[in-house]
Write a protein that holds these residues in place. Sequence first.
Motif, mmCIF file in Angstrom:
data_model
loop_
_atom_site.group_PDB
_atom_site.id
_atom_site.type_symbol
_atom_site.label_atom_id
_atom_site.label_comp_id
_atom_site.label_asym_id
_atom_site.label_seq_id
_atom_site.Cartn_x
_atom_site.Cartn_y
_atom_site.Cartn_z
ATOM 1 N N ALA A 76 33.022 43.508 53.054
ATOM 2 C CA ALA A 76 32.460 42.554 52.087
ATOM 3 C C ALA A 76 31.830 43.260 50.895
ATOM 4 O O ALA A 76 31.559 42.619 49.875
ATOM 5 C CB ALA A 76 31.416 41.677 52.783
ATOM 6 N N ALA A 79 34.552 43.051 48.276
ATOM 7 C CA ALA A 79 35.554 42.031 48.559
ATOM 8 C C ALA A 79 35.848 41.188 47.322
ATOM 9 O O ALA A 79 34.962 40.898 46.517
ATOM 10 C CB ALA A 79 35.073 41.132 49.690
ATOM 11 N N ARG A 81 36.791 38.125 47.577
ATOM 12 C CA ARG A 81 36.210 36.828 47.951
ATOM 13 C C ARG A 81 35.180 37.066 49.046
ATOM 14 O O ARG A 81 35.440 36.842 50.221
ATOM 15 C CB ARG A 81 37.300 35.880 48.435
ATOM 16 C CG ARG A 81 38.179 35.292 47.352
ATOM 17 C CD ARG A 81 37.427 34.226 46.542
ATOM 18 N NE ARG A 81 36.929 33.166 47.377
ATOM 19 C CZ ARG A 81 37.635 32.069 47.698
ATOM 20 N NH1 ARG A 81 38.867 31.925 47.236
ATOM 21 N NH2 ARG A 81 37.101 31.134 48.449
ATOM 22 N N PRO A 82 33.994 37.557 48.669
ATOM 23 C CA PRO A 82 32.986 37.882 49.692
ATOM 24 C C PRO A 82 32.609 36.699 50.567
ATOM 25 O O PRO A 82 32.283 36.875 51.747
ATOM 26 C CB PRO A 82 31.791 38.381 48.867
ATOM 27 C CG PRO A 82 32.048 37.932 47.468
ATOM 28 C CD PRO A 82 33.523 37.856 47.310
ATOM 29 N N ASP A 83 32.655 35.474 50.016
ATOM 30 C CA ASP A 83 32.336 34.309 50.832
ATOM 31 C C ASP A 83 33.335 34.139 51.968
ATOM 32 O O ASP A 83 32.966 33.850 53.115
ATOM 33 C CB ASP A 83 32.296 33.054 49.962
ATOM 34 C CG ASP A 83 33.594 32.819 49.199
ATOM 35 O OD1 ASP A 83 34.307 33.803 48.905
ATOM 36 O OD2 ASP A 83 33.907 31.649 48.908
ATOM 37 N N THR A 85 35.239 36.537 53.249
ATOM 38 C CA THR A 85 35.097 37.679 54.156
ATOM 39 C C THR A 85 33.915 37.486 55.101
ATOM 40 O O THR A 85 34.031 37.692 56.318
ATOM 41 C CB THR A 85 34.933 38.972 53.342
ATOM 42 O OG1 THR A 85 36.116 39.206 52.570
ATOM 43 C CG2 THR A 85 34.689 40.165 54.253
ATOM 44 N N LEU A 86 32.775 37.073 54.555
ATOM 45 C CA LEU A 86 31.582 36.925 55.392
ATOM 46 C C LEU A 86 31.702 35.740 56.351
ATOM 47 O O LEU A 86 31.230 35.814 57.487
ATOM 48 C CB LEU A 86 30.351 36.768 54.504
ATOM 49 C CG LEU A 86 29.937 38.042 53.745
ATOM 50 C CD1 LEU A 86 28.803 37.750 52.784
ATOM 51 C CD2 LEU A 86 29.557 39.149 54.722
ATOM 52 N N GLY A 295 38.544 43.277 51.207
ATOM 53 C CA GLY A 295 37.793 42.337 52.037
ATOM 54 C C GLY A 295 38.685 41.614 53.023
ATOM 55 O O GLY A 295 39.808 41.227 52.694
#
Length: 422
Positions: A76, A79, A81-83, A85-86, A295
């Motif tokens: 992340a 990433a 798209r960190p949202d 990934t998380l 990510g």
Amino acid sequence: MSGRAAARADVPWAALCVVAVLALLPVGRLSELPLAIGALAGLVLLVRGRLGEVRGGVALVLVVFAAYWLAAVLSAAAAVRPDKTLSTAAGLLRFAPFALFAVYALRRPADLQRATVAIAAIVSLWVIDAWVQMLTGYGLAGAAEAERITGIFGADNVKFGPVLATLSPFVLIVARERYGRRGLAVAALAVLVPVLLAGSRSAWIAYALVCAVLAWRETRRWRTFVALGAAVAAIAAIAVALAWQLSDRFDARIDRSLRAFEGTGQALDEASAGRLAIWQAAVAMTAAHPLTGVGVRGFRYAYPQYAAAGDRFVDASGETGAAHAHQIVLEILSETGVIGLALWLAGAAAAIRAWRRADAAARARARPAALALLAATFPLNSHLAFYSAWWSLLFWWLLALYAAAVTTPAPLAPPLRPSSPP
């Protein structure tokens, strides 16, 4: 205790919950129900300190899960798209307590053996259903997809081939244990035809690997192994020839595969169903994000930036592309980088070390799950996404079975009766 109560107590309900995940796998997301029940039970067992008798399995689960999960979390950092990934990493957390529950549920060798036989029976039913679908055009899930047999998974889900090839060790090994080499040969042929007509070339490779490993176990000598391999190859060639002539589905897959021999880049890409273009994009992603990748589950969002001009997987809006790398090493590198790959290798090393430390009986109990995991992760093949909701569930279900089996202690021998005095 009454006879009825004793009978209920003898039923391995916890082990049945583990097996139920597989039984419900073809029914949409319903397999998440027994997995959720097992995960909750695993948390309760952990809080109550009930896992002390399965310390080896707990340690293995936690180490392997830490490697798998940390690779996702660390990805992340950069990433696309960190949202996504998380949220994926958060969803993965359910696998750890479920695996702990499975280790506890299958701690008795007798329950583990019953579970293995039940798994073999479920997969055998899938094989029978696939034969019915081949012969009549319809199975329990309805008509097959236009170009391949889809079996119990239905025409809108083409995962049947890879799943059957991956789980085939349970059928083959149980057949060998119960009916000897003849049983093994019959089971291998019974599984071969559905795997071929499922139309997945990755499944063909996975099943060939399973058969090769089991053939080596039967022979243990190179000359005998080569002779047996030649005989099996001849039988497989006959099966392929018949399927090629009699099945339009199989004919289309073979014709596409043979395009690779034309030697052009376009022909190679078409023969690989577009995998070549996807792999090239994955390599480009890895080069641009070497440490932590784009990510977990960010591949489709990063794809348009690294795809070649005119790539067919890029959608009309140009915002998304191919869903994943279709190859385990490239998926790990492109989505989690070299840090993720190092963590995966550490997890694999822990699993292999557990195998080496196990005694012969534990290895025998773990062999079906171990061989299934080898088939699922064999790097010289294409793969489904190991961080997707569906394939990650099956992957971790297998890892839970393996951890339970390879660390299950041998049953205690009954105490010796003192000899009577002369």
